[in-house]
Design a protein around this motif. Structure first.
Motif, PDB file in Angstrom:
ATOM      1  N   CYS A   9       0.835  -1.194   0.000  1.00 25.12           N
ATOM      2  CA  CYS A   9       0.000   0.000   0.000  1.00 25.12           C
ATOM      3  C   CYS A   9       0.873   1.249   0.000  1.00 25.12           C
ATOM      4  O   CYS A   9       1.787   1.374   0.825  1.00 25.12           O
ATOM      5  CB  CYS A   9      -0.907  -0.023   1.230  1.00 25.12           C
ATOM      6  SG  CYS A   9      -2.123   1.290   1.238  1.00 25.12           S
ATOM      7  N   LEU A  10       0.577   2.142  -0.925  1.00 24.26           N
ATOM      8  CA  LEU A  10       1.244   3.435  -0.999  1.00 24.26           C
ATOM      9  C   LEU A  10       0.209   4.532  -0.787  1.00 24.26           C
ATOM     10  O   LEU A  10      -0.976   4.345  -1.069  1.00 24.26           O
ATOM     11  CB  LEU A  10       1.876   3.644  -2.376  1.00 24.26           C
ATOM     12  CG  LEU A  10       3.005   2.730  -2.780  1.00 24.26           C
ATOM     13  CD1 LEU A  10       3.480   3.095  -4.188  1.00 24.26           C
ATOM     14  CD2 LEU A  10       4.156   2.833  -1.796  1.00 24.26           C
ATOM     15  N   TYR A  11       0.682   5.669  -0.363  1.00 23.76           N
ATOM     16  CA  TYR A  11      -0.178   6.832  -0.188  1.00 23.76           C
ATOM     17  C   TYR A  11       0.323   7.895  -1.141  1.00 23.76           C
ATOM     18  O   TYR A  11       1.516   8.178  -1.191  1.00 23.76           O
ATOM     19  CB  TYR A  11      -0.164   7.273   1.275  1.00 23.76           C
ATOM     20  CG  TYR A  11      -0.641   6.123   2.129  1.00 23.76           C
ATOM     21  CD1 TYR A  11      -1.993   5.864   2.260  1.00 23.76           C
ATOM     22  CD2 TYR A  11       0.258   5.245   2.709  1.00 23.76           C
ATOM     23  CE1 TYR A  11      -2.437   4.759   2.981  1.00 23.76           C
ATOM     24  CE2 TYR A  11      -0.173   4.145   3.428  1.00 23.76           C
ATOM     25  CZ  TYR A  11      -1.520   3.911   3.564  1.00 23.76           C
ATOM     26  OH  TYR A  11      -1.958   2.822   4.262  1.00 23.76           O
ATOM     27  N   VAL A  12      -0.593   8.449  -1.935  1.00 21.23           N
ATOM     28  CA  VAL A  12      -0.229   9.307  -3.054  1.00 21.23           C
ATOM     29  C   VAL A  12      -0.993  10.627  -2.992  1.00 21.23           C
ATOM     30  O   VAL A  12      -2.009  10.738  -2.297  1.00 21.23           O
ATOM     31  CB  VAL A  12      -0.484   8.590  -4.395  1.00 21.23           C
ATOM     32  CG1 VAL A  12       0.308   7.280  -4.467  1.00 21.23           C
ATOM     33  CG2 VAL A  12      -1.959   8.319  -4.618  1.00 21.23           C
ATOM     34  N   SER A  13      -0.514  11.596  -3.762  1.00 21.05           N
ATOM     35  CA  SER A  13      -1.155  12.903  -3.775  1.00 21.05           C
ATOM     36  C   SER A  13      -1.853  13.215  -5.093  1.00 21.05           C
ATOM     37  O   SER A  13      -2.605  14.172  -5.174  1.00 21.05           O
ATOM     38  CB  SER A  13      -0.122  13.995  -3.467  1.00 21.05           C
ATOM     39  OG  SER A  13       0.904  13.964  -4.439  1.00 21.05           O
ATOM     40  N   ALA A  64      -8.622   3.115   9.887  1.00 21.34           N
ATOM     41  CA  ALA A  64      -7.960   4.224   9.198  1.00 21.34           C
ATOM     42  C   ALA A  64      -6.463   3.937   9.129  1.00 21.34           C
ATOM     43  O   ALA A  64      -5.872   3.448  10.082  1.00 21.34           O
ATOM     44  CB  ALA A  64      -8.230   5.528   9.948  1.00 21.34           C
ATOM     45  N   HIS A  65      -5.873   4.201   7.969  1.00 21.98           N
ATOM     46  CA  HIS A  65      -4.436   3.994   7.819  1.00 21.98           C
ATOM     47  C   HIS A  65      -3.905   5.022   6.839  1.00 21.98           C
ATOM     48  O   HIS A  65      -4.586   5.436   5.913  1.00 21.98           O
ATOM     49  CB  HIS A  65      -4.105   2.575   7.367  1.00 21.98           C
ATOM     50  CG  HIS A  65      -4.888   2.091   6.185  1.00 21.98           C
ATOM     51  ND1 HIS A  65      -4.572   2.419   4.895  1.00 21.98           N
ATOM     52  CD2 HIS A  65      -5.987   1.307   6.106  1.00 21.98           C
ATOM     53  CE1 HIS A  65      -5.427   1.841   4.061  1.00 21.98           C
ATOM     54  NE2 HIS A  65      -6.301   1.171   4.765  1.00 21.98           N
ATOM     55  N   PHE A  66      -2.700   5.444   7.069  1.00 23.91           N
ATOM     56  CA  PHE A  66      -2.037   6.404   6.204  1.00 23.91           C
ATOM     57  C   PHE A  66      -0.571   6.441   6.588  1.00 23.91           C
ATOM     58  O   PHE A  66      -0.177   5.892   7.613  1.00 23.91           O
ATOM     59  CB  PHE A  66      -2.665   7.801   6.312  1.00 23.91           C
ATOM     60  CG  PHE A  66      -2.648   8.354   7.709  1.00 23.91           C
ATOM     61  CD1 PHE A  66      -1.621   9.183   8.122  1.00 23.91           C
ATOM     62  CD2 PHE A  66      -3.651   8.034   8.609  1.00 23.91           C
ATOM     63  CE1 PHE A  66      -1.596   9.685   9.411  1.00 23.91           C
ATOM     64  CE2 PHE A  66      -3.632   8.534   9.898  1.00 23.91           C
ATOM     65  CZ  PHE A  66      -2.602   9.360  10.301  1.00 23.91           C
ATOM     66  N   ALA A  67       0.231   7.072   5.759  1.00 21.37           N
ATOM     67  CA  ALA A  67       1.661   7.180   6.046  1.00 21.37           C
ATOM     68  C   ALA A  67       2.202   8.434   5.381  1.00 21.37           C
ATOM     69  O   ALA A  67       1.634   8.940   4.421  1.00 21.37           O
ATOM     70  CB  ALA A  67       2.413   5.953   5.530  1.00 21.37           C
ATOM     71  N   ASN A  68       3.298   8.889   5.904  1.00 23.80           N
ATOM     72  CA  ASN A  68       4.007  10.010   5.314  1.00 23.80           C
ATOM     73  C   ASN A  68       5.451   9.590   5.073  1.00 23.80           C
ATOM     74  O   ASN A  68       5.974   8.733   5.760  1.00 23.80           O
ATOM     75  CB  ASN A  68       3.975  11.220   6.247  1.00 23.80           C
ATOM     76  CG  ASN A  68       2.573  11.756   6.403  1.00 23.80           C
ATOM     77  OD1 ASN A  68       1.920  12.093   5.426  1.00 23.80           O
ATOM     78  ND2 ASN A  68       2.092  11.821   7.631  1.00 23.80           N
ATOM     79  N   GLY A  69       6.075  10.212   4.104  1.00 24.89           N
ATOM     80  CA  GLY A  69       7.470   9.905   3.839  1.00 24.89           C
ATOM     81  C   GLY A  69       7.641   9.001   2.638  1.00 24.89           C
ATOM     82  O   GLY A  69       6.681   8.602   1.985  1.00 24.89           O
ATOM     83  N   ASN A  70       8.885   8.674   2.362  1.00 24.59           N
ATOM     84  CA  ASN A  70       9.231   7.873   1.194  1.00 24.59           C
ATOM     85  C   ASN A  70       9.241   6.399   1.564  1.00 24.59           C
ATOM     86  O   ASN A  70      10.096   5.954   2.313  1.00 24.59           O
ATOM     87  CB  ASN A  70      10.606   8.286   0.667  1.00 24.59           C
ATOM     88  CG  ASN A  70      10.657   9.751   0.296  1.00 24.59           C
ATOM     89  OD1 ASN A  70       9.640  10.401   0.196  1.00 24.59           O
ATOM     90  ND2 ASN A  70      11.842  10.260   0.105  1.00 24.59           N
ATOM     91  N   ILE A  71       8.310   5.677   1.007  1.00 29.18           N
ATOM     92  CA  ILE A  71       8.192   4.241   1.252  1.00 29.18           C
ATOM     93  C   ILE A  71       9.010   3.519   0.175  1.00 29.18           C
ATOM     94  O   ILE A  71       9.115   3.978  -0.957  1.00 29.18           O
ATOM     95  CB  ILE A  71       6.710   3.824   1.206  1.00 29.18           C
ATOM     96  CG1 ILE A  71       5.968   4.518   2.345  1.00 29.18           C
ATOM     97  CG2 ILE A  71       6.562   2.316   1.287  1.00 29.18           C
ATOM     98  CD1 ILE A  71       4.468   4.391   2.277  1.00 29.18           C
TER      99      ILE A  71
END
Length: 129
Positions: A9-13, A64-71
């Motif tokens: 899973c990635l978080y994108v903008s 709820a799940h999320f992350a910040n930074g470079n995965i």
């Protein structure tokens, strides 16, 4: 015994940039897309989930799940296709940030997606014993 990691899973903008990169450059088939929420891709027998951070963090029916930074994560390619993928990434105007030689002369290279996640293409067999 756990058999494998099924999802990454990635978080994108930006879903459009994410779709262009993973579908058009890396040739991953699209499974599903929901505007302002997510896009999911098939990667062999595995799944790459790309969520908009705000959407994933606000979910109530799932945790709820999320992350910040470079995965970081890696795609595996057949040894004979390694150079093809390296050329394809370069031809797409994407900088290869590092190339590494591993055991048995197997190779991998690193590059970034549009969201600055650190991706790697590894030659098949790198994690085999």
């Amino acid at each position: 015994m756990i058999q494998k990691i099924k999802e990454t899973c990635l978080y994108v903008s930006d879903l459009d940039k994410t779709q262009n990169f993973y579908h058009n450059v890396l040739e991953l088939p699209i499974i599903s897309r929901k505007e302002d929420a997510f896009i999911f891709f098939r990667a062999g027998s595995d799944v790459l989930l790309c969520f908009m951070n705000e959407y994933a963090a606000s979910q109530e029916h799932l945790p709820a799940h999320f992350a910040n930074g470079n995965i970081h994560f890696a795609f595996e390619a057949k040894v004979e296709d390694y150079q093809l993928w390296k050329n394809k990434i370069k031809e797409a105007g994407i900088e290869i940030t590092h190339e590494q030689e591993w055991k048995n002369n197997l190779m991998s290279f690193y590059f970034e997606d549009p969201n600055k996640h650190v991706l790697e293409i590894v030659s098949e067999g790198i994690w085999d014993e």
